[in-house]
Design a protein around this motif. Structure first.
Motif, mmCIF file in Angstrom:
data_model
loop_
_atom_site.group_PDB
_atom_site.id
_atom_site.type_symbol
_atom_site.label_atom_id
_atom_site.label_comp_id
_atom_site.label_asym_id
_atom_site.label_seq_id
_atom_site.Cartn_x
_atom_site.Cartn_y
_atom_site.Cartn_z
ATOM 1 N N LYS A 263 0.848 -1.195 0.000
ATOM 2 C CA LYS A 263 0.000 0.000 0.000
ATOM 3 C C LYS A 263 0.880 1.240 0.000
ATOM 4 N N GLY A 265 0.523 5.379 0.626
ATOM 5 C CA GLY A 265 -0.357 6.471 1.028
ATOM 6 C C GLY A 265 0.327 7.814 0.815
ATOM 7 N N VAL A 267 0.128 11.344 2.212
ATOM 8 C CA VAL A 267 -0.476 12.002 3.360
ATOM 9 C C VAL A 267 -0.478 13.515 3.133
ATOM 10 N N GLN A 295 -9.557 7.691 -0.831
ATOM 11 C CA GLN A 295 -9.189 9.072 -0.543
ATOM 12 C C GLN A 295 -10.142 9.618 0.494
ATOM 13 N N ASN A 304 -6.006 12.764 2.374
ATOM 14 C CA ASN A 304 -5.093 11.617 2.321
ATOM 15 C C ASN A 304 -5.529 10.724 1.171
ATOM 16 N N SER A 306 -4.628 7.046 -0.761
ATOM 17 C CA SER A 306 -3.804 5.834 -0.761
ATOM 18 C C SER A 306 -4.350 4.824 -1.754
ATOM 19 N N THR A 321 5.466 7.742 -7.372
ATOM 20 C CA THR A 321 4.891 8.562 -6.304
ATOM 21 C C THR A 321 5.891 9.630 -5.839
ATOM 22 N N CYS A 330 2.283 17.060 -1.372
ATOM 23 C CA CYS A 330 2.086 15.978 -0.410
ATOM 24 C C CYS A 330 3.078 16.115 0.749
ATOM 25 N N SER A 372 -6.955 -1.404 6.591
ATOM 26 C CA SER A 372 -7.890 -0.591 5.814
ATOM 27 C C SER A 372 -8.996 -1.470 5.255
#
Ligand code: ASP
Ligand code: MG
Length: 413
Positions: A263, A265, A267, A295, A304, A306, A321, A330, A372
């Motif tokens: 995963k 994310g 942030v 999101q 956020n 992810s 990313t 970010c 999650s």
């Protein structure tokens, strides 16, 4: 004449004895009055071997030549199959994909079918012949040989069944059918009698690898009944069909686990138009296949974002990313590569409540933390620590009684 398509996977045509046994299946259907079209895969591990041969000479082989090479595996199977039938006193004729005008686009190694010349097959059936077609391959408009991606013979079979309006497409394989979950991870899993297309599509995309996912999509689009069964046994397998035919009224039909998940994310991304588009355009350019996207707005200014990927895409996704991070303002990037995703699937969720409660409670009782949660109309997925993946799957199988045949499970309200 009623037509039936029978597809035999690599293990079902691996040696002479197995081809003879498969031919026996075909003969049975012929003797019962069916026009039979056989679709065969390459024998045993032949495709893997051909790929290895290619890579030995060229670490980055031209994809057109790859297709030219890989299609030979299936070509061997079909001619041998026809010879076996001939020796058993039955009239058979084999074709490559190109010979039946299995037209595809030009995307080598993962081509999509555009059309099939059903007439050529039909003419042979009318002459009383058994038609054997090479799976996994086609040709593009410039007569280049193409292939449909690994496991693509299933898709060939279902597409031919659709083109011929066949009564059923039988997929002969080395397992007994579709199970409520992977029996290697939950030994009490049971074979399903029926599963509907939508459930099978969800299960297949969650890594239940019995059938090529595009084949199920074709089946759904054209309403082809697909029967997945064991080529070494006489037993009935699992029928993939439309929703109404599932009589048992179950809510959760199956459970899956995908272990190789990661995963990423982002942030504190600026909460303004176009930022999600920027991130995913960049990931697409890096050819990263993104699974679940989440999101949440955390303030008027920030959100956020992810998404889940398989670990094989992690390096590319991480780089992409990092590259886009500043453009969307970010604050930090959060990465986890030690997670697994467990899911429960069932069309009954459309009309019943309480599935989420039951799933989360079962995981909580087993002291498994949920990192999650994502859902679709017929699926709930939770990510958990990779170390707890198998336990999580087992707990869910017990909670939803996936160790019992559908008709013996507790009824939902
Ligand atoms: N022979 C191809 C493969 O191994 C296609 C198939 O088996 O369906 O992927
Ligand atoms: Mg296969």
């Amino acid at each position: 004449m009623a037509i039936i398509v029978q597809k035999f996977g690599g293990t079902s045509v691996a040696d002479a004895e197995k081809i003879r046994r498969a031919a026996g299946r075909v003969i049975k259907a012929v003797d019962n009055g069916y026009g039979v079209v056989v679709v065969a895969s390459a024998r045993g591990k032949q495709t893997d071997q051909l790929i290895a041969d290619a890579l030995e000479l060229n670490p980055n082989p031209p994809t057109r030549e790859m297709d030219q090479l890989l299609s030979t595996g299936e070509q061997q199977s079909v001619s041998l199959f026809a010879m076996a039938l001939d020796a058993m006193g039955y009239d058979a004729i084999s074709f490559t994909g190109g010979q039946i005008r299995m037209m595809t686009d030009s995307v080598h190694t993962k081509a999509q079918i555009r059309s099939i010349d059903a007439e050529r097959i039909r003419k042979q059936l009318e002459k009383g012949k058994i038609v054997i077609v090479a799976g996994f391959q086609g040709i593009d408009e410039n007569e280049n040989i193409t292939t449909l991606g690994r496991g693509g013979s299933d898709t060939t079979a279902v597409a031919i069944a659709a083109a011929l309006e066949a009564e059923e497409c039988e997929i002969y394989t080395d397992v007994d059918g579709i199970y409520t979950t992977d029996p290697r991870m939950f030994k009490d899993a049971v074979k399903m009698k029926h599963i509907c297309y939508d459930e099978m599509l969800e299960m297949a995309s969650l890594g239940a690898g019995v059938m090529h996912i595009r084949a199920v999509g074709f089946g759904k689009k054209y309403g082809i009944r697909i029967h997945v069964r064991n080529s070494a046994k006489e037993t009935e397998g699992t029928i993939i069909t439309i929703e109404e035919l599932q009589m048992e009224g179950v809510v959760v039909s199956g459970a899956t686990v995908q272990k190789d998940m990661a995963k990423i994310g982002l942030v504190g991304v600026d909460n303004i138009p176009g930022n999600a588009a920027k991130v995913f355009a960049h990931l697409a350019k890096a050819k990263v296949v993104v699974n679940d996207i989440m999101q949440t707005e955390i303030s008027p200014e920030k959100a956020n974002l992810s998404f889940m990927i398989t670990t094989s895409d992690l390096a590319a996704a991480k780089q992409a990313t990092e590259e886009i991070k500043d453009e969307v303002n970010c604050e930090s990037i959060f990465i986890r590569d030690d997670i697994a995703e467990v899911s429960v699937v069932g069309v009954g969720m459309r009309t019943h409540y309480g599935v989420a409660d039951k799933m989360f409670s079962a995981l909580a009782e087993a002291k498994i933390n949920i990192d999650s949660i994502t859902t679709s109309e017929i699926r709930i997925s939770c990510t958990v620590d990779k170390e707890q993946a198998e336990k999580a799957l087992q707990v869910l199988c017990v909670a939803f009684e996936l160790d019992k045949p559908a008709q013996h499970r507790t009824k939902w309200n």
